[in-house]
Scaffold this active site. Structure first.
Site, PDB file in Angstrom:
ATOM      1  N   ASP A 135      -6.757   3.360   7.536  1.00 44.30           N
ATOM      2  CA  ASP A 135      -6.387   2.150   6.915  1.00 44.30           C
ATOM      3  C   ASP A 135      -6.182   0.963   8.180  1.00 44.30           C
ATOM      4  O   ASP A 135      -5.590   1.269   9.101  1.00 44.30           O
ATOM      5  CB  ASP A 135      -5.129   2.120   6.281  1.00 44.30           C
ATOM      6  CG  ASP A 135      -5.293   2.766   4.877  1.00 44.30           C
ATOM      7  OD1 ASP A 135      -6.437   3.188   4.566  1.00 44.30           O
ATOM      8  OD2 ASP A 135      -4.344   2.950   3.953  1.00 44.30           O
ATOM      9  N   ARG A 185     -14.793  -1.012   6.436  1.00 43.14           N
ATOM     10  CA  ARG A 185     -14.309  -1.333   5.186  1.00 43.14           C
ATOM     11  C   ARG A 185     -13.781  -2.531   5.383  1.00 43.14           C
ATOM     12  O   ARG A 185     -12.615  -2.889   6.067  1.00 43.14           O
ATOM     13  CB  ARG A 185     -13.390  -0.379   4.602  1.00 43.14           C
ATOM     14  CG  ARG A 185     -12.784  -0.579   3.417  1.00 43.14           C
ATOM     15  CD  ARG A 185     -11.997   0.595   2.713  1.00 43.14           C
ATOM     16  NE  ARG A 185     -10.718   0.626   3.360  1.00 43.14           N
ATOM     17  CZ  ARG A 185      -9.858   1.615   3.412  1.00 43.14           C
ATOM     18  NH1 ARG A 185     -10.365   2.564   3.302  1.00 43.14           N
ATOM     19  NH2 ARG A 185      -8.510   1.331   3.890  1.00 43.14           N
TER      20      ARG A 185
HETATM   21  C1  LIG Z   1     -10.627   0.383  -1.251  1.00 48.05           C
HETATM   22  C2  LIG Z   1      -9.472  -0.568  -0.670  1.00 48.05           C
HETATM   23  C3  LIG Z   1      -8.960  -0.261   0.351  1.00 48.05           C
HETATM   24  C4  LIG Z   1      -7.878  -1.134   0.883  1.00 48.05           C
HETATM   25  N1  LIG Z   1      -7.330  -0.769   2.235  1.00 48.05           N
HETATM   26  C5  LIG Z   1      -6.562  -1.896   2.821  1.00 48.05           C
HETATM   27  C6  LIG Z   1      -6.012  -1.848   3.988  1.00 48.05           C
HETATM   28  O1  LIG Z   1      -6.313  -0.662   4.756  1.00 48.05           O
HETATM   29  N2  LIG Z   1      -5.509  -2.530   4.886  1.00 48.05           N
HETATM   30  C7  LIG Z   1      -4.936  -3.852   3.742  1.00 48.05           C
HETATM   31  O2  LIG Z   1      -4.292  -4.946   4.393  1.00 48.05           O
HETATM   32  N3  LIG Z   1      -5.454  -3.972   2.754  1.00 48.05           N
HETATM   33  C8  LIG Z   1      -6.315  -3.098   2.017  1.00 48.05           C
HETATM   34  N4  LIG Z   1      -6.805  -3.339   0.856  1.00 48.05           N
HETATM   35  C9  LIG Z   1      -5.951  -4.423  -0.025  1.00 48.05           C
HETATM   36  C10 LIG Z   1      -6.779  -5.708   0.110  1.00 48.05           C
HETATM   37  O3  LIG Z   1      -6.490  -6.195   1.493  1.00 48.05           O
HETATM   38  C11 LIG Z   1      -6.390  -6.708  -0.882  1.00 48.05           C
HETATM   39  O4  LIG Z   1      -4.905  -6.956  -0.790  1.00 48.05           O
HETATM   40  C12 LIG Z   1      -6.694  -6.108  -2.305  1.00 48.05           C
HETATM   41  O5  LIG Z   1      -7.929  -5.897  -2.503  1.00 48.05           O
HETATM   42  C13 LIG Z   1      -6.698  -7.556  -3.180  1.00 48.05           C
HETATM   43  O6  LIG Z   1      -7.596  -8.383  -2.620  1.00 48.05           O
HETATM   44  P1  LIG Z   1      -9.154  -8.663  -3.590  1.00 48.05           P
HETATM   45  O7  LIG Z   1     -10.115  -8.629  -2.616  1.00 48.05           O
HETATM   46  O8  LIG Z   1      -9.146  -7.911  -4.669  1.00 48.05           O
HETATM   47  O9  LIG Z   1      -9.134 -10.150  -3.951  1.00 48.05           O
HETATM   48  P2  LIG Z   1      -7.986 -11.031  -4.973  1.00 48.05           P
HETATM   49  O10 LIG Z   1      -8.604 -12.337  -4.730  1.00 48.05           O
HETATM   50  O11 LIG Z   1      -6.537 -10.986  -4.371  1.00 48.05           O
HETATM   51  O12 LIG Z   1      -8.030 -10.525  -6.389  1.00 48.05           O
HETATM   52  C14 LIG Z   1      -9.381 -10.719  -6.915  1.00 48.05           C
HETATM   53  C15 LIG Z   1      -9.132 -10.365  -8.502  1.00 48.05           C
HETATM   54  O13 LIG Z   1      -9.086  -8.951  -8.486  1.00 48.05           O
HETATM   55  C16 LIG Z   1      -7.995  -8.561  -9.213  1.00 48.05           C
HETATM   56  N5  LIG Z   1      -6.834  -7.909  -8.701  1.00 48.05           N
HETATM   57  C17 LIG Z   1      -6.744  -8.017  -7.237  1.00 48.05           C
HETATM   58  N6  LIG Z   1      -5.717  -7.168  -6.918  1.00 48.05           N
HETATM   59  C18 LIG Z   1      -4.985  -7.008  -8.025  1.00 48.05           C
HETATM   60  C19 LIG Z   1      -3.814  -6.222  -8.352  1.00 48.05           C
HETATM   61  N7  LIG Z   1      -3.221  -5.737  -7.427  1.00 48.05           N
HETATM   62  N8  LIG Z   1      -3.571  -5.796  -9.756  1.00 48.05           N
HETATM   63  C20 LIG Z   1      -4.468  -6.307 -10.665  1.00 48.05           C
HETATM   64  N9  LIG Z   1      -5.484  -7.103 -10.523  1.00 48.05           N
HETATM   65  C21 LIG Z   1      -5.926  -7.244  -9.290  1.00 48.05           C
HETATM   66  C22 LIG Z   1      -7.372 -10.024 -10.045  1.00 48.05           C
HETATM   67  O14 LIG Z   1      -8.313  -9.857 -11.267  1.00 48.05           O
HETATM   68  C23 LIG Z   1      -7.940 -10.940  -9.171  1.00 48.05           C
HETATM   69  O15 LIG Z   1      -8.070 -12.239  -9.682  1.00 48.05           O
HETATM   70  C24 LIG Z   1      -7.763  -2.505   0.264  1.00 48.05           C
HETATM   71  C25 LIG Z   1      -8.200  -2.728  -0.913  1.00 48.05           C
HETATM   72  C26 LIG Z   1      -9.309  -2.047  -1.252  1.00 48.05           C
HETATM   73  C27 LIG Z   1     -10.048  -2.103  -2.749  1.00 48.05           C
END
Ligand SMILES: Cc1cc2nc3c(=O)[nH]c(=O)nc-3n(C[C@H](O)[C@H](O)[C@H](O)COP(=O)(O)OP(=O)(O)OC[C@H]3O[C@@H](n4cnc5c(N)ncnc54)[C@H](O)[C@@H]3O)c2cc1C
Length: 311
Positions: A135, A185
Site C-alpha cells: 500500500d 496499482r
Molecule cells: C483496491 C484499492 C486499493 C487502494 N489502496 C490504496 C492505497 O494503498 N493508498 C491510498 O492512498 N489509497 C488507496 N485506495 C483508496 C483510493 O486512493 C481512493 O481513496 C478510493 O478508491 C476512492 O477513490 P475513487 O478512485 O473510487 O474515486 P472517487 O471519485 O472518490 O469515487 C468515485 C465514485 O465511487 C464511489 N465511492 C468511492 N469511494 C466510496 C466510498 N468510500 N463509499 C461509497 N462509495 C464510494 C462513489 O460512487 C463515487 O462517486 C485504494 C483503493 C482501491 C480500490
C-alpha cells in the site's frame, strides 16, 4: 468539491488520526454496524469466506489485515505471521487471492531494516506466482516505500506497489520504476495532503489519473513488463480508460480493475463479464478505525449511513 464537502472530508481525515476516537469509537455498536458495509467481518475467516463467494463471478481478491503505524517490534512480527498464516489458507482453499500490506504495520516507523525483513518473509512465502502488494501511505512515507519496493523488486518478481494520482510526483516515480518492470496499482489517494505535494481539486486528480493510466498501459510500459491494476470506483474514469485501451489495441486481459469490498460491486461484475480482469480488496481485522474514517472521507454521504445506524 464544494466547501461543506471539503470541510467534512478534512474533519474525517483529521479524526482518522485521533487516538482517543480510535480507542473508543470501535466499541459502539452503530460504528461496528456501519463498518460492515466495507468489510465482511473482523476475522480472516470472514474475508476468506467473502473471497470464496466472489469465485462465482470469476473475481479474485486482495486481502489486507488492517493495521498501521505500529509502535512495538513484536506487533510487526505478529502482523507478518498473520499474513503468512493467511497465505497458507489461500493456498489450502485454492483461492485466486493476493495480499496487500502497509509498511508501517510491518514496523517501518521503528526500523526500515526490520520492516524489509518482515516484508521479505511475506513475499518469499507467497511464492513467485502470487503478488504481494505494498500500500502507499501518507506522502512522508513515499520515498522510503519506493526505496523498499525497489529493493524487493530487484530480487523478487512477485511484488507490486501502489502509487497515488493526487501526488504531483507520480509521473516521475512511474518513469523511475519502469526499468524494473514493476507491478503498479494506481489509486487516486486517500490521505490529507498539502497542495504543495498533491492536487487539491478532484478534477485535476482525475485528469492526472487518466494521463498516468495512458502511460502505464502504453506500448513502452507494456514492453517493459509493467503489470497495471487500475484501482478506482469512478465509472466515468473507467469508461474513458476502457475507450482508450480499445483504441490503443490493449487487450482486455492485459490489465486489471480493482475495487474495495462493498463499493460499486455491480460495476466490477460488469467489467469482469465484459472480459476484463477484476479483483476486490477485502479488509479484515479489529484495527479498522483509521481505515474506516478514510472510507467515510471518500464519500461524506456515508456519514448518514452511520447516523442512521446510530438512530
Ligand atoms: C483496491 C484499492 C486499493 C487502494 N489502496 C490504496 C492505497 O494503498 N493508498 C491510498 O492512498 N489509497 C488507496 N485506495 C483508496 C483510493 O486512493 C481512493 O481513496 C478510493 O478508491 C476512492 O477513490 P475513487 O478512485 O473510487 O474515486 P472517487 O471519485 O472518490 O469515487 C468515485 C465514485 O465511487 C464511489 N465511492 C468511492 N469511494 C466510496 C466510498 N468510500 N463509499 C461509497 N462509495 C464510494 C462513489 O460512487 C463515487 O462517486 C485504494 C483503493 C482501491 C480500490
Amino acid at each position: 468539491m464544494d466547501r461543506s464537502m471539503f470541510v467534512m472530508r478534512t474533519v474525517l481525515l483529521a479524526a482518522s488520526q485521533n487516538r482517543w476516537l480510535r480507542d473508543r469509537v470501535p466499541r459502539y455498536r452503530f460504528a461496528r454496524r456501519t463498518v460492515r458495509r466495507f468489510m465482511p467481518g473482523e476475522r480472516s475467516e470472514d474475508a476468506l469466506g467473502a473471497a470464496q463467494a466472489l469465485r462465482a463471478h470469476g473475481i479474485g481478491a486482495v486481502f489486507t489485515h488492517l493495521g498501521e503505524n505500529i509502535s512495538e517490534a513484536p506487533e510487526a512480527v505478529r502482523a507478518t505471521d498473520g499474513y503468512i498464516a493467511l497465505l497458507d489458507q489461500i493456498q489450502r482453499r485454492g483461492l485466486d487471492s493476493e495480499v496487500s500490506v502497509k509498511l508501517t504495520q510491518l514496523g517501518l516507523d521503528l526500523s526500515s531494516a526490520q520492516c524489509y525483513a518482515n516484508l521479505k518473509r511475506i513475499i518469499q512465502h507467497a511464492g513467485p506466482k502470487s503478488t504481494v502488494w505494498i500500500d502507499m501511505e501518507a506522502s512522508p512515507y513515499v520515498d522510503i516505500t519506493l526505496e523498499l519496493y525497489r529493493r524487493a523488486r530487484t530480487v523478487f518478481p512477485n511484488v507490486g506497489v501502489c502509487l497515488q494520482a493526487y501526488l504531483y510526483r507520480t509521473a516521475h516515480d512511474i518513469a523511475a520504476l519502469m526499468p524494473l518492470g514493476p507491478a503498479i496499482r494506481l489509486v487516486k489517494g486517500a490521505y490529507q495532503e498539502s497542495p504543495d505535494v498533491a492536487y487539491p481539486e478532484k478534477k485535476d486528480v482525475d485528469a492526472h489519473f487518466f494521463a498516468l493510466t495512458c502511460r502505464l498501459l502504453g506500448e513502452p510500459a507494456r514492453r517493459a513488463g509493467v503489470r497495471t491494476a487500475i484501482a478506482t470506483h469512478d465509472r466515468e474514469l473507467i469508461r474513458r480508460i476502457t475507450e482508450f485501451t480499445a483504441s490503443a489495441g490493449v487487450a482486455k486481459d492485459e490489465y486489471e480493475f480493482q475495487m474495495l469490498y462493498g463499493i460499486q460491486r455491480p460495476e466490477l461484475v460488469r467489467l469482469k463479464r465484459d472480459g476484463y480482469r477484476a479483483r476486490i480488496l477485502i479488509a479484515y481485522g479489529a484495527y479498522w478505525f483509521p481505515w474506516f474514517m478514510r472510507r467515510l472521507a471518500e464519500r461524506p454521504a456515508n456519514v448518514w449511513l452511520a447516523v442512521r445506524n446510530l438512530i
